[in-house]
Write a protein that holds these residues in place. Sequence first.
Motif, PDB file in Angstrom:
ATOM      1  N   ILE A 192       0.892  -1.252   0.170  1.00  0.00           N
ATOM      2  CA  ILE A 192      -0.003  -0.088  -0.176  1.00  0.00           C
ATOM      3  C   ILE A 192       0.845   1.200   0.047  1.00  0.00           C
ATOM      4  O   ILE A 192       1.579   1.387   0.983  1.00  0.00           O
ATOM      5  CB  ILE A 192      -1.003   0.033   1.279  1.00  0.00           C
ATOM      6  CG1 ILE A 192      -1.873  -1.303   1.275  1.00  0.00           C
ATOM      7  CG2 ILE A 192      -1.592   1.394   1.323  1.00  0.00           C
ATOM      8  CD1 ILE A 192      -2.970  -1.268   2.522  1.00  0.00           C
ATOM      9  N   SER A 222      -1.888  -5.975  -9.311  1.00  0.00           N
ATOM     10  CA  SER A 222      -3.070  -6.377  -8.434  1.00  0.00           C
ATOM     11  C   SER A 222      -2.691  -6.535  -7.000  1.00  0.00           C
ATOM     12  O   SER A 222      -3.815  -6.369  -6.276  1.00  0.00           O
ATOM     13  CB  SER A 222      -4.013  -7.765  -8.923  1.00  0.00           C
ATOM     14  OG  SER A 222      -2.960  -8.815  -8.634  1.00  0.00           O
ATOM     15  N   GLU A 225      -1.743  -1.212  -4.203  1.00  0.00           N
ATOM     16  CA  GLU A 225      -2.859  -0.231  -4.057  1.00  0.00           C
ATOM     17  C   GLU A 225      -2.331   1.078  -3.410  1.00  0.00           C
ATOM     18  O   GLU A 225      -1.139   1.200  -2.661  1.00  0.00           O
ATOM     19  CB  GLU A 225      -4.064  -0.814  -2.982  1.00  0.00           C
ATOM     20  CG  GLU A 225      -4.588  -1.803  -3.379  1.00  0.00           C
ATOM     21  CD  GLU A 225      -5.637  -1.557  -4.518  1.00  0.00           C
ATOM     22  OE1 GLU A 225      -6.120  -0.271  -4.666  1.00  0.00           O
ATOM     23  OE2 GLU A 225      -6.331  -2.310  -5.271  1.00  0.00           O
ATOM     24  N   GLN A 226      -3.063   2.130  -3.872  1.00  0.00           N
ATOM     25  CA  GLN A 226      -2.563   3.410  -3.425  1.00  0.00           C
ATOM     26  C   GLN A 226      -3.338   3.723  -2.184  1.00  0.00           C
ATOM     27  O   GLN A 226      -4.400   3.707  -2.204  1.00  0.00           O
ATOM     28  CB  GLN A 226      -2.553   4.524  -4.243  1.00  0.00           C
ATOM     29  CG  GLN A 226      -2.230   6.102  -4.001  1.00  0.00           C
ATOM     30  CD  GLN A 226      -2.179   6.864  -5.274  1.00  0.00           C
ATOM     31  OE1 GLN A 226      -1.875   6.605  -6.210  1.00  0.00           O
ATOM     32  NE2 GLN A 226      -2.464   8.148  -4.720  1.00  0.00           N
ATOM     33  N   ALA A 237      -7.615   0.845   1.289  1.00  0.00           N
ATOM     34  CA  ALA A 237      -6.737  -0.077   0.597  1.00  0.00           C
ATOM     35  C   ALA A 237      -6.783  -1.461   0.707  1.00  0.00           C
ATOM     36  O   ALA A 237      -6.626  -2.532   0.101  1.00  0.00           O
ATOM     37  CB  ALA A 237      -5.030   0.453   0.491  1.00  0.00           C
ATOM     38  N   ARG A 240      -9.643  -3.239  -0.640  1.00  0.00           N
ATOM     39  CA  ARG A 240      -9.633  -3.494  -1.583  1.00  0.00           C
ATOM     40  C   ARG A 240      -8.744  -4.808  -2.086  1.00  0.00           C
ATOM     41  O   ARG A 240      -8.988  -5.573  -2.955  1.00  0.00           O
ATOM     42  CB  ARG A 240      -9.103  -2.393  -2.658  1.00  0.00           C
ATOM     43  CG  ARG A 240      -9.800  -1.111  -2.588  1.00  0.00           C
ATOM     44  CD  ARG A 240      -9.630  -0.092  -3.475  1.00  0.00           C
ATOM     45  NE  ARG A 240      -8.429   0.489  -3.212  1.00  0.00           N
ATOM     46  CZ  ARG A 240      -7.996   1.660  -2.581  1.00  0.00           C
ATOM     47  NH1 ARG A 240      -9.317   2.381  -1.901  1.00  0.00           N
ATOM     48  NH2 ARG A 240      -6.974   2.158  -2.430  1.00  0.00           N
ATOM     49  N   LEU A 241      -7.538  -4.973  -1.382  1.00  0.00           N
ATOM     50  CA  LEU A 241      -6.660  -5.789  -1.446  1.00  0.00           C
ATOM     51  C   LEU A 241      -7.341  -7.250  -1.266  1.00  0.00           C
ATOM     52  O   LEU A 241      -7.396  -8.468  -1.798  1.00  0.00           O
ATOM     53  CB  LEU A 241      -5.409  -5.832  -0.688  1.00  0.00           C
ATOM     54  CG  LEU A 241      -4.454  -4.797  -1.275  1.00  0.00           C
ATOM     55  CD1 LEU A 241      -3.506  -4.617  -0.045  1.00  0.00           C
ATOM     56  CD2 LEU A 241      -3.716  -5.358  -2.400  1.00  0.00           C
TER      57      LEU A 241
END
Length: 339
Positions: A192, A222, A225-226, A237, A240-241
């Motif tokens: 991240i 994939s 993430e930012q 983030a 999302r992961l």
Amino acid sequence: MSKPAIPSRVTMKDIAAHAGVSQSTVSFVLNGQEGMRIGAETRKRVMDAIAELGYRPCGAGRPPKEASLRTIGVMIDEIATSPFAAISIEGIQEEAWKHNVLVEVVMTGGDRSYENATLRKWARDGVEGVVYGSILTRRAEPPEALSKHKTVMLNCYDAKNYFSSIVPAERRGGEAATELLLSTGHRKIAFISGEAWMEASDQRLEGYERALRNAGIPVNPSLIEQGNFLPSGGREATLRLLDGPIRPDVIFCANDLMAVGCYEALKERGEVIGQTIAVMGYDDQEIAQHLSPALTTVLLPHREMGNWCAQKLLSASHPETEQMRLECPVVVRKSHVRP
């Protein structure tokens, strides 16, 4: 991996952790503030920790013995937005006081007219030199009046390398953290990042990618993430992961505040950090050691950077201009272990 040349001096942070109190409590006990309503048992714990760890005060806050002591000027854009500026200033003061040199600090907010006015005053006062610092690691444009002073740049550098400077070795820090995760057995390592415009965020990501490539592991977009260097960004983030196509073995957060948000998201999803999934941080902020499990992270050597600046300015010789990158060692705790 070579060991970083970082002093093992006991700090108030160490005393606070050992005694189970805040750094403010340690400071008040050390300075004899009897009116602060600190209980006798707490004072005893602090004093016992000081004796056990062999703490030696650096002289911060003590009045000078002579009115004619030499002075170093420290100019920094921000102080209150991060704990690291204060740590660097303490490092400068600690080293300067060994030579009976005082430190005068100004916060400018990046105001160029204020910077120049301060530098003109310091020229009249005959300061020994100036530390020009930034709260963010970045390329800076120093004010023109700085060229009239013996100068070192702290946590920033100028485009032409006219001044000596010191910054953290951020790429190497990201690489060392990822190498530790690989050596532990992790292969699906998520990352991240912080805000993309920040140099530190970009370089930590580069270090992560370099370690993967050196290990023969392709960088998988994939698993990246930012975030935003805040707990909110770390939490979002992480979610999302977890919802992505590849479940990570470990999540490497580019700073400890995002790791706090990462912990929150993982616990919301029923994960057990250090058992079902691992976490790595970066910065070694005080909160890292108080998370459960304690966060494995990377130390930003701001105190040592401050020490170096004072040493450079107070050197009896006239050393060559030097661009220093100080190694960021991994602080191993419990959160990074393989599930």
